[in-house]
Design a protein around this motif. Structure first.
Motif, PDB file in Angstrom:
ATOM      1  N   ALA A 228       0.842  -1.198   0.000  1.00  0.00           N
ATOM      2  CA  ALA A 228       0.000   0.000   0.000  1.00  0.00           C
ATOM      3  C   ALA A 228       0.876   1.245   0.000  1.00  0.00           C
ATOM      4  N   VAL A 229       0.663   2.109  -0.986  1.00  0.00           N
ATOM      5  CA  VAL A 229       1.407   3.362  -1.093  1.00  0.00           C
ATOM      6  C   VAL A 229       0.439   4.519  -0.896  1.00  0.00           C
ATOM      7  N   GLU A 230       0.784   5.424  -0.004  1.00  0.00           N
ATOM      8  CA  GLU A 230      -0.087   6.568   0.282  1.00  0.00           C
ATOM      9  C   GLU A 230       0.775   7.802   0.527  1.00  0.00           C
ATOM     10  N   LEU A 231       0.372   8.918  -0.042  1.00  0.00           N
ATOM     11  CA  LEU A 231       1.147  10.157   0.043  1.00  0.00           C
ATOM     12  C   LEU A 231       0.991  10.869   1.374  1.00  0.00           C
ATOM     13  N   ILE A 232      -0.198  10.817   1.963  1.00  0.00           N
ATOM     14  CA  ILE A 232      -0.534  11.658   3.115  1.00  0.00           C
ATOM     15  C   ILE A 232      -0.222  10.930   4.428  1.00  0.00           C
ATOM     16  N   PRO A 233       0.683  11.455   5.255  1.00  0.00           N
ATOM     17  CA  PRO A 233       1.050  10.776   6.504  1.00  0.00           C
ATOM     18  C   PRO A 233      -0.136  10.500   7.422  1.00  0.00           C
ATOM     19  N   HIS A 234      -1.097  11.430   7.484  1.00  0.00           N
ATOM     20  CA  HIS A 234      -2.268  11.237   8.349  1.00  0.00           C
ATOM     21  C   HIS A 234      -3.036   9.983   7.928  1.00  0.00           C
ATOM     22  N   ASN A 235      -3.264   9.822   6.618  1.00  0.00           N
ATOM     23  CA  ASN A 235      -3.959   8.635   6.126  1.00  0.00           C
ATOM     24  C   ASN A 235      -3.140   7.377   6.372  1.00  0.00           C
ATOM     25  N   LEU A 236      -1.836   7.474   6.126  1.00  0.00           N
ATOM     26  CA  LEU A 236      -0.976   6.308   6.274  1.00  0.00           C
ATOM     27  C   LEU A 236      -0.918   5.841   7.723  1.00  0.00           C
ATOM     28  N   GLU A 237      -0.924   6.771   8.636  1.00  0.00           N
ATOM     29  CA  GLU A 237      -0.929   6.405  10.051  1.00  0.00           C
ATOM     30  C   GLU A 237      -2.207   5.657  10.408  1.00  0.00           C
ATOM     31  N   LYS A 238      -3.347   6.130   9.898  1.00  0.00           N
ATOM     32  CA  LYS A 238      -4.612   5.427  10.134  1.00  0.00           C
ATOM     33  C   LYS A 238      -4.565   4.015   9.574  1.00  0.00           C
ATOM     34  N   LEU A 239      -4.006   3.867   8.373  1.00  0.00           N
ATOM     35  CA  LEU A 239      -3.887   2.547   7.745  1.00  0.00           C
ATOM     36  C   LEU A 239      -3.036   1.629   8.610  1.00  0.00           C
ATOM     37  N   ARG A 240      -1.857   2.107   9.012  1.00  0.00           N
ATOM     38  CA  ARG A 240      -0.925   1.261   9.772  1.00  0.00           C
ATOM     39  C   ARG A 240      -1.497   0.855  11.123  1.00  0.00           C
ATOM     40  N   GLU A 241      -2.309   1.703  11.716  1.00  0.00           N
ATOM     41  CA  GLU A 241      -2.900   1.383  13.014  1.00  0.00           C
ATOM     42  C   GLU A 241      -3.826   0.172  12.939  1.00  0.00           C
ATOM     43  N   LYS A 242      -4.351  -0.097  11.747  1.00  0.00           N
ATOM     44  CA  LYS A 242      -5.341  -1.178  11.596  1.00  0.00           C
ATOM     45  C   LYS A 242      -4.736  -2.486  11.095  1.00  0.00           C
ATOM     46  N   ILE A 243      -3.446  -2.518  10.821  1.00  0.00           N
ATOM     47  CA  ILE A 243      -2.803  -3.747  10.360  1.00  0.00           C
ATOM     48  C   ILE A 243      -2.689  -4.713  11.538  1.00  0.00           C
ATOM     49  N   THR A 244      -3.132  -5.936  11.358  1.00  0.00           N
ATOM     50  CA  THR A 244      -3.039  -6.961  12.391  1.00  0.00           C
ATOM     51  C   THR A 244      -1.908  -7.926  12.050  1.00  0.00           C
ATOM     52  N   PRO A 245      -1.410  -8.683  13.032  1.00  0.00           N
ATOM     53  CA  PRO A 245      -0.287  -9.593  12.777  1.00  0.00           C
ATOM     54  C   PRO A 245      -0.551 -10.628  11.688  1.00  0.00           C
ATOM     55  N   GLU A 246      -1.821 -10.987  11.462  1.00  0.00           N
ATOM     56  CA  GLU A 246      -2.120 -12.003  10.451  1.00  0.00           C
ATOM     57  C   GLU A 246      -2.047 -11.450   9.033  1.00  0.00           C
ATOM     58  N   MET A 247      -2.069 -10.140   8.910  1.00  0.00           N
ATOM     59  CA  MET A 247      -2.100  -9.525   7.580  1.00  0.00           C
ATOM     60  C   MET A 247      -0.704  -9.389   6.994  1.00  0.00           C
ATOM     61  N   SER A 248      -0.590  -9.616   5.698  1.00  0.00           N
ATOM     62  CA  SER A 248       0.663  -9.402   4.974  1.00  0.00           C
ATOM     63  C   SER A 248       0.536  -8.081   4.213  1.00  0.00           C
ATOM     64  N   VAL A 249       0.928  -6.994   4.882  1.00  0.00           N
ATOM     65  CA  VAL A 249       0.786  -5.657   4.316  1.00  0.00           C
ATOM     66  C   VAL A 249       2.110  -4.907   4.460  1.00  0.00           C
ATOM     67  N   THR A 250       2.610  -4.392   3.356  1.00  0.00           N
ATOM     68  CA  THR A 250       3.794  -3.535   3.363  1.00  0.00           C
ATOM     69  C   THR A 250       3.344  -2.134   2.984  1.00  0.00           C
ATOM     70  N   THR A 251       3.750  -1.136   3.758  1.00  0.00           N
ATOM     71  CA  THR A 251       3.278   0.230   3.515  1.00  0.00           C
ATOM     72  C   THR A 251       4.439   1.153   3.175  1.00  0.00           C
ATOM     73  N   TYR A 252       4.146   2.123   2.325  1.00  0.00           N
ATOM     74  CA  TYR A 252       5.125   3.138   1.951  1.00  0.00           C
ATOM     75  C   TYR A 252       4.442   4.492   1.871  1.00  0.00           C
ATOM     76  N   GLU A 253       5.197   5.523   2.200  1.00  0.00           N
ATOM     77  CA  GLU A 253       4.755   6.880   1.916  1.00  0.00           C
ATOM     78  C   GLU A 253       5.319   7.257   0.550  1.00  0.00           C
ATOM     79  N   GLY A 254       4.461   7.600  -0.392  1.00  0.00           N
ATOM     80  CA  GLY A 254       4.929   7.926  -1.728  1.00  0.00           C
ATOM     81  C   GLY A 254       3.765   8.169  -2.667  1.00  0.00           C
TER      82      GLY A 254
END
Length: 261
Positions: A228-254
């Motif tokens: 998941a790539v997202e430009l806005i830090p506020h949105n990205l922080e919300k996204l990262r807060e919801k990632i659970t250990p079972e999920m395979s999610v890599t996040t980037y600001e960009g």
């Protein structure tokens, strides 16, 4: 959670030395690396405080010192997250993730962050992946028991008029609730129907402009690996807060014009 970072002063040193020893002692007993921070003490902290290339901070929860984080400048715009530790009694509460976010905000000139950790420590891997760090593929063998995994994160330039306008807008706008409204649900369900039409077992998904993660997290919950790539830090922080250990999610600001990988 009320987490803050403050530059280390002499009065912080006794508490930080105790926390550092307690946090790293299990790793020393496991790997027997004499450079382990559990073997270090006040003099090392004082050297870092005096060095123009080191930036040691105490992590506070309210008024209580709960850990420490140290940054080293490798070159202009490139920083190394040299050390991060949290009181063992307060681990797995999101303190480390919060400290990383706050610490990175102190260095707006950063274009790249680097770090390393024991390659077999899965909790560390999850924490740093959640913070947007990516496995570089590099490793460094310390001894027969310990190999370090090398991770890094490239940071997109932020200081542009367009970026500032977008960041200001989305910091106020309820992107989280947009797809939960009546018309948003129509958009979400229709989009997911078409996405699923093209997915195959084991597919890897890249979402550019991931917002707060409505699509990325739903697809990760179905077992797909999502970047998941997202430009806005506020949105990205919300996204990262919801990632659970079972999920395979890599996040980037960009953004799509300058992908960080």
């Amino acid at each position: 959670m009320n987490i803050t970072l403050v530059p280390v002063t002499e009065e912080h040193i006794p508490a930080l030395c105790t926390l550092q020893h307690d946090a790293f002692l299990p790793l020393y007993e496991r790997y027997r690396d004499e450079r382990n921070p559990a073997c270090k003490g006040a003099e090392e902290l004082r050297r870092q405080m005096a060095s123009p290339e080191h930036f040691p901070y105490a992590i506070l929860q309210g008024d209580t010192i709960v850990g420490g984080i140290t940054v080293k400048r490798l070159e202009d715009g490139v920083y190394y997250l040299a050390r991060l530790y949290v009181d063992p009694a307060r681990q797995r509460q999101g303190i480390a993730s919060a400290a990383i976010r706050i610490c990175e905000s102190f260095f707006p000139d950063a274009r790249r962050w680097e770090l390393d950790f024991p390659a077999d420590m899965e909790p560390n891997r999850r924490t740093y992946t959640k913070a947007g760090y990516q496995d570089t593929g590099g490793t460094r063998k310390i001894n027969a028991q310990l190999t370090l995994a090398m991770y890094a994160k490239d940071t997109s330039p932020r200081q542009t008029e367009t970026y500032n306008a977008l960041n200001a807008y989305y910091s106020r706008y309820d992107e989280e609730g947009r797809l939960l409204s009546r018309h948003g649900q129509v958009e979400y369900r229709t989009t997911m129907r078409y996405i699923r039409r093209y997915l195959t077992t084991g597919a890897k998904i890249l979402e550019i402009g991931a917002g707060t993660g409505r699509y990325s997290l739903a697809l990760a919950g179905e077992g797909y690996h999502v970047t998941a790539v997202e430009l806005i830090p506020h949105n990205l922080e919300k996204l990262r807060e919801k990632i659970t250990p079972e999920m395979s999610v890599t996040t980037y600001e960009g953004n799509a014009l300058s992908l960080p990988f």
